[in-house]
Design a protein around this motif. Structure first.
Motif, PDB file in Angstrom:
ATOM      1  N   SER A 138       0.810  -1.212   0.000  1.00  0.00           N
ATOM      2  CA  SER A 138       0.000   0.000   0.000  1.00  0.00           C
ATOM      3  C   SER A 138       0.846   1.266   0.000  1.00  0.00           C
ATOM      4  O   SER A 138       2.006   1.266   0.418  1.00  0.00           O
ATOM      5  CB  SER A 138      -0.927   0.009   1.216  1.00  0.00           C
ATOM      6  N   HIS A 144      -6.485   6.813  -4.283  1.00  0.00           N
ATOM      7  CA  HIS A 144      -7.190   5.731  -3.605  1.00  0.00           C
ATOM      8  C   HIS A 144      -6.251   4.539  -3.520  1.00  0.00           C
ATOM      9  O   HIS A 144      -5.117   4.579  -4.018  1.00  0.00           O
ATOM     10  CB  HIS A 144      -8.500   5.365  -4.309  1.00  0.00           C
ATOM     11  N   VAL A 145      -6.729   3.454  -2.916  1.00  0.00           N
ATOM     12  CA  VAL A 145      -5.853   2.324  -2.616  1.00  0.00           C
ATOM     13  C   VAL A 145      -5.309   1.648  -3.871  1.00  0.00           C
ATOM     14  O   VAL A 145      -4.234   1.036  -3.841  1.00  0.00           O
ATOM     15  CB  VAL A 145      -6.597   1.300  -1.728  1.00  0.00           C
ATOM     16  N   GLN A 250      -8.008 -12.018   2.106  1.00  0.00           N
ATOM     17  CA  GLN A 250      -9.044 -11.447   2.963  1.00  0.00           C
ATOM     18  C   GLN A 250      -9.487 -12.404   4.077  1.00  0.00           C
ATOM     19  O   GLN A 250      -9.799 -11.972   5.187  1.00  0.00           O
ATOM     20  CB  GLN A 250     -10.252 -11.061   2.118  1.00  0.00           C
ATOM     21  N   HIS A 386      -8.830  -2.024   7.691  1.00  0.00           N
ATOM     22  CA  HIS A 386      -8.017  -2.461   6.549  1.00  0.00           C
ATOM     23  C   HIS A 386      -8.696  -2.144   5.222  1.00  0.00           C
ATOM     24  O   HIS A 386      -8.079  -1.648   4.284  1.00  0.00           O
ATOM     25  CB  HIS A 386      -7.728  -3.956   6.659  1.00  0.00           C
ATOM     26  N   ASP A 387      -9.981  -2.485   5.122  1.00  0.00           N
ATOM     27  CA  ASP A 387     -10.790  -2.085   3.968  1.00  0.00           C
ATOM     28  C   ASP A 387     -12.244  -2.075   4.429  1.00  0.00           C
ATOM     29  O   ASP A 387     -12.620  -2.839   5.320  1.00  0.00           O
ATOM     30  CB  ASP A 387     -10.581  -3.016   2.768  1.00  0.00           C
ATOM     31  N   TRP A 391     -18.662  -1.868   1.812  1.00  0.00           N
ATOM     32  CA  TRP A 391     -18.665  -2.343   0.431  1.00  0.00           C
ATOM     33  C   TRP A 391     -18.839  -3.855   0.353  1.00  0.00           C
ATOM     34  O   TRP A 391     -19.382  -4.375  -0.630  1.00  0.00           O
ATOM     35  CB  TRP A 391     -17.378  -1.907  -0.274  1.00  0.00           C
ATOM     36  N   LEU A 411     -10.211  -7.011  -3.896  1.00  0.00           N
ATOM     37  CA  LEU A 411     -10.430  -6.354  -2.603  1.00  0.00           C
ATOM     38  C   LEU A 411     -11.898  -6.369  -2.191  1.00  0.00           C
ATOM     39  O   LEU A 411     -12.396  -5.440  -1.576  1.00  0.00           O
ATOM     40  CB  LEU A 411      -9.921  -4.907  -2.638  1.00  0.00           C
TER      41      LEU A 411
END
Length: 412
Positions: A138, A144-145, A250, A386-387, A391, A411
């Motif tokens: 990262s 953005h990521v 994930q 983390h995310d 979403w 992601l």
């Protein structure tokens, strides 16, 4: 924590003489034994934000780092169900130490799916001796990521040179190798496997988050780092077809969150049994007998158990997709991504809730810094950033209502 760089030799991240795990059952046994060595020191490592040098060296010797090396190369090649459970058990003991090797397994997977036979034998052979991959994925300050500025480009002398600045580099400080996400001259995603002590690599101890303190997930600077072509993997191919690479990474994060939830629940229950006082209106001798306390712990326990069940279901779905080989169907890959997304979103929500709610049941004395019980909430809140979970719920909702498979960007 200071902001200075630390040399590889100063932290001693390389393990020697690693055990080779032979089966899924043995992996769980070793995980339990290693977790037992972490449990008592977790609070002190958190207070001191100490680099867990000895603990990571022991992790290397344990053989756990080789769990996903293919059997044909001498690894255990364990299932996603087993690996997720290993992470959950380690995270119950110390989620910071558990998070350090998360990307290690991701980059073993990159080699498995995108590496050449020579890269697999050489680098994964190194893993079986106790070598650990860190990460430099990262970047901060971009749009953005997915907006990346790090480049791996040919220099005037013909060598490949790596330049960029990364953050959230969990595990890089004490790693043997630092895999780096970069774009090549055609703006394609590659992974450069860089030795931790290579010239031009500078890993800073500037991680200052309020949780997951011992992960040392700070900055890595890469300045004209020479990269051998044989250490570069063309990773863009992964996203040209349905894939479960993202779901694989994930689910390990999900397992950490679920482990934190279980640890918070257990520590809260222990405090209520051993130290909390009953409220005078309850007419009970022990807080552990108060009906309102029992009710709330029962509710929180049900959520933790649901999170554990979702984690296992997600791992089973991931194993089913992986069983189709390197090119799973869009439906199988999508199902795995959605199941993992659901487990991660729900598990993270539960971890934050349980780690907070236990304080209302334990009472004011539980806030004493001597107990360090707030680390569960701090760890959960930090790691779940983390995310965004929002979403993950959106993608699952879109599939439930409209039958739409999730995007293939890794992601979900």
């Amino acid at each position: 924590m200071g902001g200075g760089a630390v040399s590889h030799g100063a932290v001693g991240g390389e393990a020697v003489g690693a055990h080779v795990v032979g089966s899924d059952a043995e992996a769980l046994q070793i995980a339990d034994a290693f977790a037992a060595t972490l449990r008592d020191g977790a609070a002190e490592r958190d207070r001191q934000a100490r680099v867990p040098v000895e603990e990571l060296a022991a992790l290397g010797r344990s053989g756990l780092l080789g769990l996903t090396v293919p059997a044909r190369l001498g690894g255990a090649d364990v299932s996603a169900v087993t690996l997720a459970e290993v992470f959950r058990r380690l995270a119950v003991a110390d989620p910071s130490v558990a998070q350090v090797p998360q990307n290690h397994y991701v980059f073993v997977s990159v080699l498995r799916h995108d590496g050449t036979e020579e890269q697999q034998r050489r680098l994964l052979g190194d893993v079986l001796t106790g070598a650990r991959f860190g990460n430099a994925l990262s970047e901060r300050g971009t749009k953005h990521v997915m907006d990346m500025r790090t480049r791996l480009l040919p220099a005037a002398d013909g060598t490949l040179r790596l330049n960029g600045t990364k953050y959230y580099c969990t595990g890089a400080l004490t790693a043997t190798w630092i895999p780096v996400f970069a774009l090549d001259e055609a703006d394609r995603l590659v992974v450069a496997y860089v030795p931790r002590d290579a010239d031009g690599v500078e890993v800073l101890q500037d991680w200052s988050a309020f949780g997951q303190r011992a992960t040392m997930s700070g900055t890595t600077r890469l300045t004209d780092v020479a990269v051998a072509p044989e250490n570069v993997v063309a990773h863009w191919h992964t996203y040209e077809r349905p894939q479960v690479a993202g779901a694989f990474g994930q689910i390990l994060h999900a397992a950490i969150d679920v482990g934190i939830a279980g640890a918070a629940l257990a520590d809260g229950a222990r405090f209520v049994r051993e130290q909390a006082r009953p409220w005078f209106e309850a007419a009970e001798e022990r807080a552990a007998d108060e009906p309102h306390v029992l009710l709330r712990f029962g509710q929180l326990g049900a959520k933790v158990h649901a999170a554990e069940a979702l984690l296992r279901r997600a791992a089973e779905t991931l194993d089913a997709a992986a069983a189709q080989g390197p090119r799973p169907s869009a439906e199988a890959a999508g199902a795995a991504s959605l199941a993992v997304a659901e487990a991660k979103a729900f598990g993270g929500d539960v971890a934050v809730e349980v780690a907070s709610e236990i304080f209302g049941l334990m009472g004011a004395s539980a806030s004493d810094a001597a107990h360090d019980l707030d680390r569960h909430w701090r760890n959960a809140r930090t790691h779940t950033l983390h995310d965004p979970a929002r979403w993950k719920y959106v993608h699952n909702g879109n599939h439930i209502i409209n039958g739409v498979l999730p995007p293939n960007h890794g992601l979900v």
